[in-house]
Motif scaffolding. Sequence first.
Motif: not given
Length: 307
Positions: A113-118
């Motif tokens: 999961i890339d850029r999970a902060q989104k």
Amino acid sequence: MSQLILDNYNHEVANKLVQAANQKTLSHAYLFEAIQHNQALKTALFLGAYMFCEEKEKPCQKCSQCQRVLNHNHPDIFVIQNDKQTIGVDEIRELKSELSKTPIEGKQRLFIIDRAQKLTQSAENALLNILEEPMSEVVMVMIAPNSKQLLPTILSRLQMVQFDQRLAQSNWADRLSLVQASDKELLLALQNVGVEFDQLAEFNQLESFFHEVKELIKQIISKDKGAYIHFQTVVKPMIATSSMQDVFLKSLMIIATQKLEQQEVHALSLVSSLIEVSHRRRFNVNFDSLVDYLFSQTIFAPYQGRA
């Protein structure tokens, strides 16, 4: 077609992952906490290449398995990666559907999961259900610049891998040198309560966000019912992710506490309501419900603050 070569990955982290794989102690789920996003993603791909490489010296980066990993088309690797502002619950449902499938060419599968902060809060809650039932043949890697951008219940089920924390302080110093003097105090206060630079980097216009939050506080304290409309039409579009919502709530608390120290009328009621909001957020209460509660206890109910 020329072969791809994996470079610029974090060698220290990669070596630790290889050691864990050799000892069969890989965690079922990792959080790569990294300011240098591309390096973290390439390190996750390094792990994938190692998992599926056909040669004795892994990863060779030359065999068909390695090359498919590096070309992002390996059937046993699933990546959530988009250019949208958020990662929603639909993407997590797709991930869950993929999890039900058995490995095609190996014994394991890798999910990134890339850029999970989104992740939206709904997406995080859906993901939590997945993490609560780990599968032995699955390794999941989430990538985010700051662990505080994810719910504590998510973090408790991930093994943390920190990449480049020394860059954080220099980024904060750069940001402080650029903002107006009136915002520096708020920035420092946010840093003191655990907000990281990359949470702020999600905001396209941070100074405008600070301005609107301060205006919202003024409206709430003055019991202006227009505050709710101001939040819905101006502030809410600025805070699309769970991480940004976290910055919003912490900013409210910092400014409201300052108003209380200045003995402004009704500030005590606002601070008390924000404390309850913070408590409820730890139990994964929906953000919209938290906002409705806040306004019901302030704008749309009699204050019990100082006279």
